[in-house]
Design an enzyme around this catalytic site. Structure first.
Site, mmCIF file in Angstrom:
data_model
loop_
_atom_site.group_PDB
_atom_site.id
_atom_site.type_symbol
_atom_site.label_atom_id
_atom_site.label_comp_id
_atom_site.label_asym_id
_atom_site.label_seq_id
_atom_site.Cartn_x
_atom_site.Cartn_y
_atom_site.Cartn_z
ATOM 1 N N GLU A 233 -9.861 2.055 4.252
ATOM 2 C CA GLU A 233 -9.571 3.439 3.376
ATOM 3 C C GLU A 233 -10.714 3.991 2.771
ATOM 4 O OE1 GLU A 233 -6.154 2.515 0.707
ATOM 5 O OE2 GLU A 233 -7.379 3.443 -0.932
ATOM 6 N N SER B 240 0.896 -1.267 -0.080
ATOM 7 C CA SER B 240 0.134 -0.033 -0.014
ATOM 8 C C SER B 240 0.755 1.248 -0.014
ATOM 9 C CB SER B 240 -0.756 0.182 1.201
ATOM 10 O OG SER B 240 -1.706 1.274 1.330
ATOM 11 N N HIS C 292 -7.383 -3.356 5.252
ATOM 12 C CA HIS C 292 -6.658 -1.760 4.994
ATOM 13 C C HIS C 292 -7.461 -1.205 3.959
ATOM 14 C CE1 HIS C 292 -4.304 0.732 2.836
ATOM 15 N NE2 HIS C 292 -3.537 1.043 3.742
ATOM 16 N N ASN C 293 -7.890 -1.922 2.886
ATOM 17 C CA ASN C 293 -8.499 -1.107 1.721
ATOM 18 C C ASN C 293 -10.116 -0.787 2.162
ATOM 19 O OD1 ASN C 293 -6.279 -1.315 0.292
ATOM 20 N ND2 ASN C 293 -7.161 -1.734 -1.389
ATOM 21 N N LYS D 119 -4.302 -6.742 3.789
ATOM 22 C CA LYS D 119 -4.495 -5.625 2.862
ATOM 23 C C LYS D 119 -5.828 -5.240 2.321
ATOM 24 C CE LYS D 119 -3.066 -2.651 -0.250
ATOM 25 N NZ LYS D 119 -3.845 -2.500 -1.119
HETATM 26 P P1 NBP Z 1 -2.154 -2.654 -13.324
HETATM 27 O O1 NBP Z 1 -2.992 -3.065 -12.260
HETATM 28 O O2 NBP Z 1 -2.722 -1.614 -13.996
HETATM 29 O O3 NBP Z 1 -1.642 -3.728 -14.428
HETATM 30 C C1 NBP Z 1 -1.081 -3.414 -15.411
HETATM 31 C C2 NBP Z 1 0.363 -4.443 -15.526
HETATM 32 O O4 NBP Z 1 -0.079 -5.728 -15.866
HETATM 33 C C3 NBP Z 1 1.024 -4.162 -16.803
HETATM 34 O O5 NBP Z 1 2.375 -4.295 -16.446
HETATM 35 C C4 NBP Z 1 0.785 -5.130 -17.957
HETATM 36 O O6 NBP Z 1 1.517 -5.460 -18.887
HETATM 37 C C5 NBP Z 1 0.368 -6.385 -16.804
HETATM 38 N N1 NBP Z 1 -0.206 -7.396 -17.269
HETATM 39 C C6 NBP Z 1 -1.799 -7.299 -17.584
HETATM 40 BR BR1 NBP Z 1 -2.837 -6.013 -17.274
HETATM 41 N N2 NBP Z 1 -2.201 -8.670 -18.045
HETATM 42 C C7 NBP Z 1 -0.828 -9.590 -18.015
HETATM 43 C C8 NBP Z 1 -0.847 -10.705 -18.491
HETATM 44 N N3 NBP Z 1 -1.753 -11.635 -18.700
HETATM 45 N N4 NBP Z 1 0.414 -11.207 -18.368
HETATM 46 C C9 NBP Z 1 1.461 -10.396 -17.877
HETATM 47 N N5 NBP Z 1 1.379 -9.213 -17.555
HETATM 48 C C10 NBP Z 1 0.036 -8.641 -17.494
HETATM 49 O O7 NBP Z 1 -0.692 -1.899 -12.748
HETATM 50 P P2 NBP Z 1 -0.677 -1.140 -11.390
HETATM 51 O O8 NBP Z 1 -1.499 -0.162 -11.157
HETATM 52 O O9 NBP Z 1 0.834 -1.056 -11.118
HETATM 53 O O10 NBP Z 1 -0.972 -2.383 -10.241
HETATM 54 C C11 NBP Z 1 -0.175 -3.615 -10.094
HETATM 55 C C12 NBP Z 1 -0.861 -4.112 -8.997
HETATM 56 O O11 NBP Z 1 -0.623 -3.768 -7.825
HETATM 57 C C13 NBP Z 1 -2.298 -4.693 -9.149
HETATM 58 O O12 NBP Z 1 -2.574 -5.680 -8.451
HETATM 59 C C14 NBP Z 1 -2.969 -3.499 -8.295
HETATM 60 O O13 NBP Z 1 -4.259 -3.824 -7.763
HETATM 61 C C15 NBP Z 1 -2.050 -3.262 -7.221
HETATM 62 N N6 NBP Z 1 -1.957 -2.167 -6.623
HETATM 63 C C16 NBP Z 1 -2.122 -0.863 -7.292
HETATM 64 C C17 NBP Z 1 -1.979 0.306 -6.566
HETATM 65 C C18 NBP Z 1 -1.960 1.514 -7.363
HETATM 66 O O14 NBP Z 1 -2.053 2.569 -6.688
HETATM 67 N N7 NBP Z 1 -2.069 1.543 -8.550
HETATM 68 C C19 NBP Z 1 -1.780 0.304 -5.130
HETATM 69 C C20 NBP Z 1 -1.612 -0.893 -4.564
HETATM 70 C C21 NBP Z 1 -1.741 -1.876 -5.025
HETATM 71 P P3 NBP Z 1 1.417 -4.744 -20.162
HETATM 72 O O15 NBP Z 1 2.303 -3.352 -19.950
HETATM 73 O O16 NBP Z 1 1.906 -5.617 -21.186
HETATM 74 O O17 NBP Z 1 -0.037 -4.547 -20.319
#
Ligand code: NBP
Length: 501
Positions: free
Chosen positions: A211, A132, A207-208, A204
């Site tokens: 939030e 987080s 936590h959400n 987690k």
């Molecule tokens: P996203 O949740 O938007 O996912 C994008 C990433 O997943 C890209 O690298 C994409 O690759 C890859 N991807 C997908 Br979509 N399908 C795929 C597949 N079949 N095989 C391999 N790679 C794949 O990214 P994020 O916002 O950075 O979040 C990542 C994780 O962290 C998620 O589980 C999210 O819930 C969690 N999270 C996010 C936050 C936040 O603030 N954003 C906070 C805390 C936790 P590509 O580039 O090839 O499309």
């Protein structure tokens, strides 16, 4: 072919993955990185030519696996859901083996983590960790909530402890000052092993859920201040800044003050908040928490209410039509005295305590269900820094569970009992005002309903039991008979002369 010169790799270079990879490299770990769309990896490496630990960009999963020395620690930060299974399968095909550890650091459903640990056993070691703190947290210090096999944790621990947010050991306050390439030195890391299989992802999720309530409560306070006092966003910003020097001191209050003074980039005479559509989005972790509370029969009503409040906001079109047809009281503006502002602050604070009480009550039940031994003091302590709900009062929750690890409900802790005793007159006044003036404050109200119900020795459920027995022969227990002894009355008046009037 790459040579194995690191122990850690990361897959998924979107917002979270990029920043976590840089954070890991900042702490001197060489790290192999891979993204499904390989141009993203190329750009990432180009944009970050010099880091204390080396970034090793890989074009294929075979190259990625070969670049990491065994036992490998592979952090996966891809979209939660089927993408995680797809990546794990591909990693196994690319050469990961039974000694290697795959850390799913996305927002995965805890039951998926439990399933995956079993499903991949013998092929790889699957481990779950909540992360987080959003983009900035991932970059300079998130709160990390790991759960899984303790032997796998030993391999991950040095990395997780190095990159996590740090708080001051005595005060619990976050240690500021991280910069690119210059990580924070000293302090207590906001991570700790939480338990086996899905424990980290479960914590987690809760936590959400908390939030969601925190954000809803703040938005209700903003709406009440605005509707009752007619204040402008920059004036409200000043109030939230003041509140950030009280018990409410927290990241979400701090960013609310920032948000409210932000001007519209298209028209500097306007405030940005006034041109943003009032329809909140959601990605599902709040709903998971609320539906898990329903499944387990735990009264986390404010968490559910915060999810429903977002649902209500999202039906903007319907609300616009209804606003022209459905009548309510006309809001009478009050004079902007400090008493009203302080009352709303107290209402927010008391409601917030109830939201946390619900989240911890939920975790207490889950640990029984899943046979975990969650340490609630530790959980509160790793939320003190790095995460979205970080707040000064998490030190008080840490203290409460350290003093009494068996605490049944946060509301029963002497400190929080006193805080609610001090604030509840104001809390009730604010809710009365909201009702009289027709201003929606669902999370404030549900929190007070939770508090009043929790402190009630008697609730009207006796009548519900009688009704259930009447129409469905569901039986009831009697106050004057031992628990577990069930009774039924042959209710229909036709058979019971004394019920005829
Ligand atoms: P996203 O949740 O938007 O996912 C994008 C990433 O997943 C890209 O690298 C994409 O690759 C890859 N991807 C997908 Br979509 N399908 C795929 C597949 N079949 N095989 C391999 N790679 C794949 O990214 P994020 O916002 O950075 O979040 C990542 C994780 O962290 C998620 O589980 C999210 O819930 C969690 N999270 C996010 C936050 C936040 O603030 N954003 C906070 C805390 C936790 P590509 O580039 O090839 O499309």
């Amino acid at each position: 072919m790459a040579t194995a010169n690191t122990r850690v790799g990361l897959i998924g270079l979107a917002v979270m993955g990029k920043n976590l990879a840089l954070n890991i490299a900042d702490h001197g770990f060489d790290i192999a990185v891979f993204n499904r769309t390989t141009s993203v990896t190329d750009e990432f490496i180009k944009e970050n030519p010099i880091t204390p630990g080396k970034l090793i960009g890989c074009q294929s999963l075979r190259e990625f696996v070969a670049a990491i020395a065994r036992p490998r620690v592979v952090v996966v930060l891809v979209k939660a859901g089927p993408a995680v299974d797809s990546i794990v399968q591909q990693l196994i095909e690319a050469g990961l083996d039974a000694e290697d550890i795959v850390v799913d650091a996305g927002n995965s459903l805890w039951t998926d983590t439990i399933r995956r640990e079993k499903e991949y056993a013998g092929k790889i070691k699957f481990f779950g960790s909540g992360v987080s703190g959003g983009e900035l947290g991932a970059r300079f210090g998130p709160s990390l909530m790991p759960g899984g096999d303790p032997a796998s944790w030993k391999h991950l621990e040095p990395i997780w402890k190095a990159i996590a947010a740090k708080v001051d050991a005595k005060t619990g306050q976050p240690i500021p000052g991280a910069e690119p390439g210059k990580p924070v030195q000293g302090g207590v890391p906001c991570t700790a092993y939480l338990g086996p299989n899905g424990a980290g992802h479960y914590v987690k999720m809760v936590h959400n859920g908390i939030e969601y309530v925190d954000m809803q409560l703040i938005s209700e306070a903003y709406f009440l201040l605005r509707s009752l006092l007619g204040l402008k966003p920059d004036e409200l910003s000043a109030i939230f800044s003041d509140w950030n020097r009280t018990e409410l001191d927290s990241y979400l209050i701090e960013i609310t003050a920032d948000v409210l003074r932000q001007r519209d980039p298209r028209n500097k005479r306007k405030f940005l908040v006034d041109v943003i559509v009032d329809a909140a989005g959601q990605k599902g972790t709040g709903k998971w928490t609320a539906s898990n509370a329903l499944d387990m029969g735990i009264p986390a009503n404010s968490i559910a209410e915060a999810v429903f409040a977002r649902c209500m906001s999202a039906i903007k079109g319907e609300r616009l039509i209804a606003s022209k047809k459905l009548r309510g009281p006309t809001i009478k503006k009050l004079r902007a005295g400090t008493a009203v502002i302080e009352a709303i602050r107290q209402a927010l604070y008391c409601s917030k305590i109830c939201a946390y009480a619900q989240g911890f009550q939920l975790m207490r039940e889950a640990q029984k269900e899943y046979n975990w031994k969650l340490d609630f003091g530790t959980i509160a302590s790793i939320w003190r820094g790095g995460c979205i709900i970080r707040a000064r009062f998490l030190q008080k929750i840490t203290d409460a569970y350290q003093i009494n690890p068996q605490l049944v409900n946060l509301l029963m802790d002497p400190y929080f009992r006193k805080e609610i005793r001090n604030g509840q007159d104001d809390w009730r006044k604010v809710i009365t005002l909201a009702v009289q003036q027709g201003i929606p404050a669902p999370a404030f109200m549900s929190a007070l309903a939770y508090y009043d119900a929790y402190r009630s020795a008697v609730l009207p459920a006796n009548l519900i039991q009688a009704q259930r027995d009447y129409f469905g022969a569901h039986t009831y227990e009697r106050l004057d008979s031992p628990s577990g002894e069930f009774f039924h009355v042959d209710w229909p008046a036709a058979n019971r002369p004394e019920l005829k009037v």
